[in-house]
Design an enzyme around this catalytic site. Structure first.
Site, short mmCIF file in Angstrom:
data_model
loop_
_atom_site.label_atom_id
_atom_site.label_comp_id
_atom_site.label_asym_id
_atom_site.label_seq_id
_atom_site.Cartn_x
_atom_site.Cartn_y
_atom_site.Cartn_z
N GLU A 51 0.93 5.01 0.16
CA GLU A 51 0.15 4.28 1.16
C GLU A 51 -0.85 5.21 1.87
O GLU A 51 -0.44 6.24 2.42
CB GLU A 51 1.10 3.66 2.20
CG GLU A 51 0.38 2.77 3.20
CD GLU A 51 1.33 2.10 4.20
OE1 GLU A 51 2.55 2.06 3.96
OE2 GLU A 51 0.83 1.63 5.23
N LYS A 91 9.33 -0.41 10.34
CA LYS A 91 8.67 -0.08 9.06
C LYS A 91 7.76 1.14 9.26
O LYS A 91 7.68 2.03 8.41
CB LYS A 91 7.88 -1.28 8.54
CG LYS A 91 7.44 -1.16 7.09
CD LYS A 91 6.13 -0.45 6.89
CE LYS A 91 5.70 -0.39 5.44
NZ LYS A 91 4.45 0.35 5.24
N HIS A 125 -7.37 2.57 8.27
CA HIS A 125 -7.05 2.35 6.86
C HIS A 125 -8.30 2.21 5.99
O HIS A 125 -8.24 2.34 4.79
CB HIS A 125 -6.24 1.05 6.71
CG HIS A 125 -4.77 1.27 6.77
ND1 HIS A 125 -4.04 1.01 7.90
CD2 HIS A 125 -3.87 1.69 5.87
CE1 HIS A 125 -2.76 1.28 7.67
NE2 HIS A 125 -2.64 1.70 6.45
#
Ligand code: NAD
Length: 425
Positions: free
Chosen positions: A83, A261, A375
């Site tokens: 990720e 998470k 991101h």
């Protein structure tokens, strides 16, 4: 403070080779180890011995998070993860924590629990008494199975039994507590649980069924704590936003799942890098998060009068530096060398520190600019690759999409087509 520093400004701007040179100097990696990091260290024959039906080796990037100061010691953190943004976020948040004095950690003993299920026990409370009465003998039988562990100061420590009322009737569940030292411990504990099960059956007159470790490793806890100066994260307003994000997670399991998470992003990445069983860690973490009968965040954030934040993390972490894949996968050995950890307890403490600041980084991004901004750039590169971009085309297509704030594969294809048309004479 140690003489080696993990505070490496602009590490992300260096080439892969320059980064590897710095890490190799920090950790004393040999040229062979450096070669393995660049070209892959796990050979097919070893892989074929690790699992069944092997046909290849799957690769995931290994990055280094910098700036970690944990219990006064500098660490470079190997993270294996697919990720984008996780490694950068950990490095940034470690720098904020560093400005507040670093991260402090604590670990309990490395006790794992083996469960032995007994069914058909006539007088379960009397049987429980009998088991506890004979625990010294049972502990001795368990320890005979692992002289190596015992010689290292570990081994079975205690026994208890619980009566549970299940849909299949009452069951007597024996818990065997084992100090597994530097191992994750599942094989060690399972072997001991299997060894004492027939004895438990004859003591109680019941039949044994399951003999297996519990992943709710609540006797193997780790804690991390840090102070984050408000000035490091963009001021009081951002700190308040982070505190409110935490309050949201505390009050709402839908948010708590995502909060946790974010913590596991950091913890799993180190677990994979070091060859540890991340499913075991995940199972333990989420079971622990729900221990009060409601799913809750594993971390806490408190806001002080002056706007500084105090963060803590508490969770079980069953990790090893021996056993399992930690020694069979050569890349896991290299990761452990980069970390420089000398015990499973130290590895767990480092992982808790990573989890805590990883959580902070996500909360800050959410509370301040929104997660997508961070991101964008790597995400855009992935989309460019999906659209068929190769080599230099990837950066050109990605940058154009970011500047347009449109990151979609159809747009990537258009840009790529225009680019290729332009290149043609
Ligand atoms: P292991 O059996 O490979 O290694 C542990 C053994 O190493 C100990 O029993 C001991 O004899 C020896 N040892 C040598 N030096 C030691 C030291 N300093 N400290 C402790 N032990 C030392 O592995 P393990 O850790 O018992 O089991 C881990 C594996 O079990 C993982 O691969 C995991 O995936 C797997 N597993 C997990 C589960 C689960 O989590 N539910 C179930 C089954 C198997």
């Amino acid at each position: 403070m140690s003489e080696k520093t993990s505070r490496i400004p602009k590490f992300y701007q260096l080439s892969v080779e320059e980064r590897l040179r710095i890490v190799s100097e920090f950790a004393g990696l040999s040229s062979e180890e450096q070669e393995m990091l660049l070209k892959g260290g796990l050979d097919i024959a070893t892989a074929n011995r690790m699992i069944e039906n092997v046909i290849g080796i799957f690769q995931i990037p290994l990055g280094i998070a910098v700036n970690f100061l944990i219990d006064g010691k500098d660490y470079l953190i190997p993270m294996v993860i697919e990720e984008p943004s996780v490694v950068a976020a950990a490095s940034n948040a470690a720098r904020w924590a560093r400005e507040g004095g670093g991260i402090e950690t604590w670990a309990s003993e490395q006790i794992m629990i083996g469960q032995i299920q007994l069914v058909g026990v006539k007088d379960p409370y009397a049987a429980r008494f009998e088991i506890i009465k004979r625990k010294e003998e049972l502990i001795r039988i368990a320890n005979e199975k692992d002289p190596v562990l015992v010689s290292l100061g570990g081994g079975a420590r205690d026994i208890d039994a619980r009566i549970i009322h299940s849909i299949a009737g009452p069951m007597l569940i024996t818990h065997l507590y084992v100090d597994v030292k530097d191992a994750m411990g599942a094989n060690a504990v399972n072997t001991m649980a299997e060894a004492i099960a027939p004895h438990l059956a004859s003591i109680t007159g019941g039949r044994f069924r399951l003999r297996i470790i519990s992943n709710l490793a609540d006797r193997r806890l780790v804690r991390a704590r840090t102070r984050i100066p408000a000035s490091s994260i963009g001021g009081r307003e951002v700190a308040e936003g982070i505190y409110e994000a935490y309050a949201f997670a505390l009050a709402d399991p839908y948010r708590a799942a995502t909060h946790n998470k974010g913590i596991m992003n950091g913890i799993d990445a180190v677990a994979i890098a070091t060859g540890n069983d991340w499913r075991a860690i995940e199972a333990g973490a989420h079971a622990y998060a729900a221990r009060n009968g409601r799913y809750e965040p594993l971390s806490t954030w408190e806001l002080s009068e002056n706007g500084d934040l105090f963060g803590t993390l508490e969770m079980p972490l069953a990790v090893g530096i021996v056993g399992g894949a930690t020694r069979t996968n050569p890349l896991a050995k290299i990761s452990l060398k980069i970390l420089g950890v000398k015990s499973a307890s130290e590895l767990a403490r480092v992982m808790a520190a990573v989890g805590l600041v990883q959580n902070l980084a996500a909360l800050r991004a959410l509370a301040a600019e929104g997660i997508q901004a961070g991101h964008m750039s790597l995400h855009a590169k992935n989309i460019a690759v999906m659209a068929g971009a190769v080599g230099d085309e990837i950066d050109i297509v990605a940058e154009k999409m970011v500047s347009e704030k449109t990151i979609r594969v159809d747009r990537a294809r258009q840009i790529l087509e225009e680019l290729r048309n332009k290149k043609q004479p």
